[in-house]
Design a protein around this motif. Structure first.
Motif, PDB file in Angstrom:
ATOM      1  N   LYS A  55      54.784 -15.138 -13.874  1.00 29.71           N
ATOM      2  CA  LYS A  55      54.668 -14.142 -12.796  1.00 29.71           C
ATOM      3  C   LYS A  55      53.307 -13.460 -12.808  1.00 29.71           C
ATOM      4  N   ASN A  56      52.666 -13.362 -13.980  1.00 30.36           N
ATOM      5  CA  ASN A  56      51.325 -12.779 -14.032  1.00 30.36           C
ATOM      6  C   ASN A  56      50.335 -13.605 -13.225  1.00 30.36           C
ATOM      7  N   VAL A  57      50.472 -14.915 -13.290  1.00 33.92           N
ATOM      8  CA  VAL A  57      49.579 -15.815 -12.555  1.00 33.92           C
ATOM      9  C   VAL A  57      49.838 -15.711 -11.051  1.00 33.92           C
ATOM     10  N   ILE A  58      51.110 -15.680 -10.682  1.00 38.81           N
ATOM     11  CA  ILE A  58      51.454 -15.574  -9.258  1.00 38.81           C
ATOM     12  C   ILE A  58      51.011 -14.220  -8.710  1.00 38.81           C
ATOM     13  N   ALA A  59      51.074 -13.176  -9.530  1.00 42.00           N
ATOM     14  CA  ALA A  59      50.619 -11.857  -9.087  1.00 42.00           C
ATOM     15  C   ALA A  59      49.109 -11.848  -8.838  1.00 42.00           C
ATOM     16  N   LEU A  60      48.368 -12.614  -9.624  1.00 39.07           N
ATOM     17  CA  LEU A  60      46.938 -12.761  -9.340  1.00 39.07           C
ATOM     18  C   LEU A  60      46.732 -13.371  -7.956  1.00 39.07           C
ATOM     19  N   ALA A  61      47.499 -14.419  -7.666  1.00 37.33           N
ATOM     20  CA  ALA A  61      47.403 -15.065  -6.352  1.00 37.33           C
ATOM     21  C   ALA A  61      47.771 -14.098  -5.234  1.00 37.33           C
ATOM     22  N   TYR A  62      48.803 -13.312  -5.463  1.00 36.55           N
ATOM     23  CA  TYR A  62      49.251 -12.333  -4.468  1.00 36.55           C
ATOM     24  C   TYR A  62      48.145 -11.297  -4.211  1.00 36.55           C
ATOM     25  N   GLY A  63      47.517 -10.828  -5.293  1.00 33.63           N
ATOM     26  CA  GLY A  63      46.438  -9.863  -5.129  1.00 33.63           C
ATOM     27  C   GLY A  63      45.257 -10.443  -4.375  1.00 33.63           C
ATOM     28  N   ILE A  64      44.917 -11.690  -4.692  1.00 31.49           N
ATOM     29  CA  ILE A  64      43.821 -12.368  -3.976  1.00 31.49           C
ATOM     30  C   ILE A  64      44.138 -12.456  -2.490  1.00 31.49           C
ATOM     31  N   ALA A  65      45.356 -12.881  -2.152  1.00 33.06           N
ATOM     32  CA  ALA A  65      45.758 -13.021  -0.753  1.00 33.06           C
ATOM     33  C   ALA A  65      45.736 -11.681  -0.028  1.00 33.06           C
ATOM     34  N   THR A  66      46.171 -10.638  -0.724  1.00 32.37           N
ATOM     35  CA  THR A  66      46.186  -9.298  -0.121  1.00 32.37           C
ATOM     36  C   THR A  66      44.767  -8.854   0.217  1.00 32.37           C
ATOM     37  N   ALA A  67      43.847  -9.045  -0.730  1.00 30.82           N
ATOM     38  CA  ALA A  67      42.463  -8.625  -0.505  1.00 30.82           C
ATOM     39  C   ALA A  67      41.791  -9.446   0.589  1.00 30.82           C
ATOM     40  N   MET A  68      42.242 -10.691   0.780  1.00 26.96           N
ATOM     41  CA  MET A  68      41.675 -11.537   1.818  1.00 26.96           C
ATOM     42  C   MET A  68      42.228 -11.213   3.200  1.00 26.96           C
ATOM     43  N   GLY A  69      43.166 -10.270   3.250  1.00 26.47           N
ATOM     44  CA  GLY A  69      43.689  -9.820   4.532  1.00 26.47           C
ATOM     45  C   GLY A  69      44.878 -10.591   5.044  1.00 26.47           C
ATOM     46  N   PHE A  70      45.468 -11.456   4.235  1.00 27.24           N
ATOM     47  CA  PHE A  70      46.638 -12.207   4.665  1.00 27.24           C
ATOM     48  C   PHE A  70      47.865 -11.294   4.718  1.00 27.24           C
ATOM     49  N   GLY A  71      48.788 -11.635   5.610  1.00 21.37           N
ATOM     50  CA  GLY A  71      49.939 -10.781   5.858  1.00 21.37           C
ATOM     51  C   GLY A  71      51.176 -11.154   5.068  1.00 21.37           C
ATOM     52  N   ASP A  72      52.307 -10.665   5.564  1.00 24.35           N
ATOM     53  CA  ASP A  72      53.561 -10.789   4.820  1.00 24.35           C
ATOM     54  C   ASP A  72      54.049 -12.225   4.711  1.00 24.35           C
ATOM     55  N   ASN A  73      53.805 -13.049   5.720  1.00 20.38           N
ATOM     56  CA  ASN A  73      54.234 -14.452   5.628  1.00 20.38           C
ATOM     57  C   ASN A  73      53.571 -15.145   4.439  1.00 20.38           C
ATOM     58  N   THR A  74      52.265 -14.941   4.313  1.00 28.80           N
ATOM     59  CA  THR A  74      51.526 -15.572   3.221  1.00 28.80           C
ATOM     60  C   THR A  74      52.014 -15.051   1.875  1.00 28.80           C
ATOM     61  N   ARG A  75      52.190 -13.751   1.796  1.00 29.09           N
ATOM     62  CA  ARG A  75      52.581 -13.158   0.519  1.00 29.09           C
ATOM     63  C   ARG A  75      54.004 -13.557   0.134  1.00 29.09           C
ATOM     64  N   HIS A  85      40.515  -7.750  -6.795  1.00 31.40           N
ATOM     65  CA  HIS A  85      39.069  -7.756  -7.050  1.00 31.40           C
ATOM     66  C   HIS A  85      38.496  -9.166  -6.846  1.00 31.40           C
ATOM     67  N   LEU A  86      39.216 -10.163  -7.335  1.00 32.56           N
ATOM     68  CA  LEU A  86      38.760 -11.541  -7.145  1.00 32.56           C
ATOM     69  C   LEU A  86      38.766 -11.912  -5.665  1.00 32.56           C
ATOM     70  N   GLY A  87      39.783 -11.458  -4.948  1.00 28.07           N
ATOM     71  CA  GLY A  87      39.885 -11.761  -3.525  1.00 28.07           C
ATOM     72  C   GLY A  87      38.803 -11.119  -2.692  1.00 28.07           C
ATOM     73  N   ARG A  88      38.180 -10.067  -3.233  1.00 31.38           N
ATOM     74  CA  ARG A  88      37.050  -9.422  -2.544  1.00 31.38           C
ATOM     75  C   ARG A  88      35.722 -10.073  -2.906  1.00 31.38           C
ATOM     76  N   GLY A  89      35.792 -11.162  -3.671  1.00 28.21           N
ATOM     77  CA  GLY A  89      34.592 -11.907  -3.985  1.00 28.21           C
ATOM     78  C   GLY A  89      33.922 -11.524  -5.288  1.00 28.21           C
ATOM     79  N   GLU A  90      34.572 -10.680  -6.091  1.00 26.95           N
ATOM     80  CA  GLU A  90      33.981 -10.285  -7.370  1.00 26.95           C
ATOM     81  C   GLU A  90      34.141 -11.411  -8.393  1.00 26.95           C
ATOM     82  N   THR A  91      33.240 -11.444  -9.355  1.00 18.66           N
ATOM     83  CA  THR A  91      33.358 -12.406 -10.441  1.00 18.66           C
ATOM     84  C   THR A  91      34.429 -11.941 -11.421  1.00 18.66           C
ATOM     85  N   LEU A  92      34.782 -12.840 -12.336  1.00 17.35           N
ATOM     86  CA  LEU A  92      35.754 -12.496 -13.370  1.00 17.35           C
ATOM     87  C   LEU A  92      35.264 -11.294 -14.180  1.00 17.35           C
TER      88      LEU A  92
END
Length: 335
Positions: A192-212, A263-270
């Motif tokens: 779930k930690n990995v999927i939460a990273l993906a969720y955060g990336i998608a949120t920062a990229m502006g994707f909506g509820d369907n994507t999340r 932070h990653l979804g906003r284009g920041e480095t690791l």
């Protein structure tokens, strides 16, 4: 044994868990790696680094000496970052009581060995698996410290030890359930930690509820596929240690992996994301071990694969989205 409990690790969850134990009637000694933190917890009853607003109960003490915390403890709670467990535990083993129950709060897979945390404990401490109990579920520390109603899963193969831990953490605001599926509970907490990273990336990229919603449900599907391949009960992933933990970690801004992903979804480095969050995002390191574990068992985990590429190969998140969406069409349920 004295009957007291040692909590080894004074991060957010270790600190909140010490409060839970104390509120349930146990005497608790917390080990903090930094001596000034231990002193502040002991003298001022507050952890200045994590949950500084929480006034610790009188039953909680703290020390910078792990031997002092461990000696005579009936329960030894391990709450250190997952990738540091083996090294730390190797130093602590000589001081463990021969019949102490070892409780894992950690949600990760060890790099290099692809072992779950309970497996690392068994191997490093030289104990049988029934001595280890895993606590997992939707446990956001700030909410629990504020005594908001929450539940968790206490997983162990020895019913007596699982019940002992359950009794030791039952409070009016914290409801523990027992489970004998250690594999499923640990995998749910790690993936779930990995999927939460993906969720955060998608949120920062502006994707909506369907994507999340897609990320959560397909993320749970790949977690369950890996779990079944390793011998877990698929029903576990519909419970608190599966869907419950996944929903909390994806949907809450309190969740460090989701925040790191933003932070990653906003284009920041690791490195920039790490500097901004100042906390361990377990999914960043665990995604490598989970990917290796999946490949070793022939399990497809496409979201995990893309997160590994974003975190460790510098892939642009937009390309990762395109890769996921262009995969070959399949039935929703497949082997």
């Amino acid at each position: 044994m004295s009957g007291h409990v040692a909590v080894l690790g004074a991060g957010s969850w270790g600190t909140a868990f010490a409060k839970i134990l104390a509120d349930a009637g146990r005497d608790v000694t917390v080990w903090a790696r930094r001596a000034p933190v231990a002193e502040a917890m002991r003298v001022h009853r507050r952890n200045p680094e994590y949950l500084p607003e929480l006034l610790l109960p009188d039953r909680v003490s703290a020390t910078g000496d792990p031997v002092e915390a461990i000696t005579g403890a009936e329960l030894v709670v391990l709450a250190v970052p997952s990738q540091t467990l083996r090294g730390n535990l190797a130093e602590w083993v000589p001081h463990l009581h021969p019949d102490a129950t070892l409780v894992s709060l950690m949600k990760g897979i060890e790099l290099g060995t692809t072992k779950r945390m309970s497996e690392v404990i068994v191997e490093t401490a030289g104990v049988t698996g029934d001595r280890v109990v895993v606590v997992s579920g939707p446990n956001l520390a700030p909410e629990i410290a504020a005594e908001q109603p929450a539940a968790t899963v206490v997983a162990g193969t020895d019913p007596g030890r699982a019940t002992l831990v359950q009794t030791s953490i039952r409070t009016p605001y914290f409801r523990p359930y027992t489970n004998d599926d250690v594999i499923g509970c640990e995998l749910g907490g790690a993936v779930k930690n990995v999927i939460a990273l993906a969720y955060g990336i998608a949120t920062a990229m502006g994707f909506g509820d369907n994507t999340r919603a897609m990320l959560m449900t397909r993320g749970l599907a790949e977690t369950a596929r890996l779990g079944v391949a390793l011998g877990a009960d698929p029903i576990t992933f519909a419970g608190l240690a599966g869907m419950g933990d996944l929903v909390a970690s994806c949907s809450s801004p309190l969740a460090r992996n989701r925040t790191f992903g933003e932070h990653l979804g906003r284009g920041e480095t690791l490195e920039q994301a790490q500097a901004a969050t100042r906390q361990t995002a377990e999914g960043v390191k665990s995604c490598l071990a989970i990917r290796d574990l999946a490949r070793a068992h022939g399990v497809e985990m496409p979201i995990t694969e893309q997160i590994e590429r974003i975190c460790h190969e510098g892939m642009d998140p937009r390309l990762a989205v395109d890769t996921l969406m262009s995969r070959t069409a399949k039935p929703e349920s497949y082997e």
